[in-house]
Design a protein around this motif. Structure first.
Motif, short mmCIF file in Angstrom:
data_model
loop_
_atom_site.label_atom_id
_atom_site.label_comp_id
_atom_site.label_asym_id
_atom_site.label_seq_id
_atom_site.Cartn_x
_atom_site.Cartn_y
_atom_site.Cartn_z
N ILE A 10 0.82 -1.25 0.05
CA ILE A 10 -0.06 -0.11 -0.11
C ILE A 10 0.83 1.33 -0.02
CG2 ILE A 10 -1.85 1.39 1.23
CD1 ILE A 10 -2.66 -1.30 2.34
N VAL A 11 1.91 1.47 0.76
CA VAL A 11 2.75 2.42 0.73
C VAL A 11 3.35 2.80 -0.51
CG1 VAL A 11 5.01 3.21 1.67
CG2 VAL A 11 3.45 2.09 3.15
N LYS A 12 3.66 1.64 -1.05
CA LYS A 12 4.42 1.88 -2.73
C LYS A 12 3.08 2.37 -3.40
CE LYS A 12 7.10 -0.36 -6.20
NZ LYS A 12 6.34 0.18 -7.40
N TRP A 13 2.36 1.70 -3.44
CA TRP A 13 0.92 2.17 -4.31
C TRP A 13 0.69 3.59 -4.31
CZ3 TRP A 13 -3.97 4.21 -3.44
CH2 TRP A 13 -4.95 4.24 -4.65
N LEU A 14 0.46 3.79 -2.91
CA LEU A 14 0.36 5.53 -2.49
C LEU A 14 1.29 6.38 -3.33
CD1 LEU A 14 -0.80 5.28 1.00
CD2 LEU A 14 -2.17 6.24 -0.65
N ASP A 15 2.74 6.03 -3.13
CA ASP A 15 3.73 6.54 -3.68
C ASP A 15 3.75 6.76 -5.03
OD1 ASP A 15 6.33 7.99 -3.71
OD2 ASP A 15 7.68 6.48 -3.14
N ASP A 16 3.45 5.60 -5.72
CA ASP A 16 3.36 5.72 -7.15
C ASP A 16 2.25 6.47 -7.78
OD1 ASP A 16 5.64 4.11 -7.11
OD2 ASP A 16 4.52 2.17 -7.61
N TYR A 17 1.12 6.21 -7.02
CA TYR A 17 -0.20 7.12 -7.38
C TYR A 17 0.11 8.74 -7.36
CZ TYR A 17 -4.92 8.21 -8.39
OH TYR A 17 -6.00 8.54 -9.13
N VAL A 38 -4.76 4.51 10.53
CA VAL A 38 -3.97 3.40 9.86
C VAL A 38 -3.45 3.92 8.39
CG1 VAL A 38 -3.84 1.13 8.46
CG2 VAL A 38 -4.64 1.29 10.87
N THR A 39 -4.86 4.69 7.86
CA THR A 39 -4.36 5.09 6.30
C THR A 39 -3.48 6.14 6.66
OG1 THR A 39 -6.84 4.97 5.83
CG2 THR A 39 -5.59 6.37 4.61
N SER A 40 -3.37 7.19 7.50
CA SER A 40 -2.57 8.48 7.69
C SER A 40 -1.02 7.94 7.81
CB SER A 40 -3.18 9.39 9.02
OG SER A 40 -3.05 8.60 10.14
N THR A 41 -1.00 6.74 8.58
CA THR A 41 0.48 6.18 8.86
C THR A 41 0.88 5.62 7.57
OG1 THR A 41 -0.15 5.69 11.29
CG2 THR A 41 1.55 4.44 10.17
N LEU A 42 0.06 4.92 6.83
CA LEU A 42 0.77 4.42 5.65
C LEU A 42 1.08 5.53 4.75
CD1 LEU A 42 -2.26 1.53 4.88
CD2 LEU A 42 0.24 1.25 5.81
N ALA A 43 0.40 6.62 4.56
CA ALA A 43 0.70 7.82 3.72
C ALA A 43 1.84 8.35 4.23
CB ALA A 43 -0.63 8.79 3.57
N ALA A 44 2.23 8.55 5.68
CA ALA A 44 3.11 9.25 5.97
C ALA A 44 4.59 8.34 5.69
CB ALA A 44 2.98 9.28 7.65
N MET A 45 4.38 7.12 5.51
CA MET A 45 5.58 6.16 5.19
C MET A 45 6.00 6.48 4.06
SD MET A 45 4.14 2.75 7.23
CE MET A 45 5.54 1.71 6.59
N THR A 46 5.13 7.06 3.25
CA THR A 46 5.70 7.33 1.51
C THR A 46 6.76 8.46 1.83
OG1 THR A 46 3.97 9.16 1.06
CG2 THR A 46 3.42 6.75 0.85
#
Length: 262
Positions: A10-17, A38-46
């Protein structure tokens, strides 16, 4: 579930998108709940810019506290996170006064609850437009594709939905792996749109675990194929799913016959 691998995906998906969209970052509303945490943490990890916004409207103090606790944890762990607070209580009260709420109508509370969500969506898109950010959706699979437990053009109005293919139980697994603050992991899920402390279960009549079971029941099965609580839960799920079709399906378009256009 391969929790760590799902997180990485998901982190890579967000980064690529974000890269492909040529936008500058993400923006998300923080509610003090598990999904936005959870969503904000995943986005922060990009590593890309992330704006997290508190938007209280007569909010329960416990929800506010959990939201602030999560934001503090995010900022401590990720330098790309920026916080903003927009207290919408006065704005909402002005709206209520302007429309002169008719409390004799049985739907007035639900209509106002949805109005809260739409006011927050408007706020998120203001900041998204200001900074060329994308609005992050926080809906999970049960909410977005099962029972439609979201507000149309409210929290359903987003640019990307990173966790919409995850069941609620899977979101909790990600939260544990990500070390989301314990108060959020233990809190009863609630949309925070009501004047009281009603939970998601109070509103839907079933727990997320029960609804996950119902979502997996073969379509050719009916509630009469089951007994007791299972029969009750499947009835609830099917009723909510039918009622939510206007949310789950594309907007109907009146396609005009070509011979009427000449």
């Amino acid at each position: 579930m391969q929790t760590k691998a799902v997180i990485d995906y998901i982190v890579k998906w967000l980064d690529d998108y974000l890269t492909n969209s040529r936008q500058n970052g993400y923006v998300i509303g923080i509610s003090g709940g598990i999904d936005s945490a959870v969503t904000s943490t995943l986005a922060a990890m990009t590593g890309k810019p992330l704006m997290v916004i508190e938007m209280p409207i007569h909010q329960d103090p416990n929800q506010v506290t959990r939201g602030k606790e999560h934001i503090a944890w995010l900022k401590e762990n990720f330098s790309n996170v920026h916080r903003s607070v927009v207290d919408l209580t006065t704005t909402f009260d002005s709206f209520v006064e302007a429309i002169d709420v008719d409390k004799s109508d049985s739907e007035w509370e639900l209509s106002l609850a949805n109005s809260r969500s739409r006011l927050r969506m408007t706020t998120l898109y203001y900041f998204a437009g200001l900074h060329r950010y994308l609005v992050l959706g926080t809906g999970n699979k049960i909410e977005d594709f099962g029972v439609g437990f979201f507000t149309k053009y409210g929290d359903g109005g987003v640019d990307v939905s990173p966790i919409a293919d995850l069941l609620k139980s899977e979101v909790f697994l990600l939260a544990k792996e990500l070390n989301i603050v314990e108060s959020i992991q233990k809190a009863q899920p609630t949309d925070g749109l009501w004047a009281d402390n009603r939970t998601d279960e109070d509103q839907m009549g079933a727990t997320y675990d029960e609804l996950e079971w119902a979502m997996k029941v073969d379509a050719d099965k009916t509630p009469d194929d089951f007994e007791g609580r299972e029969k009750e839960v499947l009835t609830i799920y099917r009723r909510l799913n039918r009622a939510a079709q206007h949310k789950l399906n594309p907007i109907p378009v009146a396609y005009i016959p070509e011979d009427l256009k000449v």
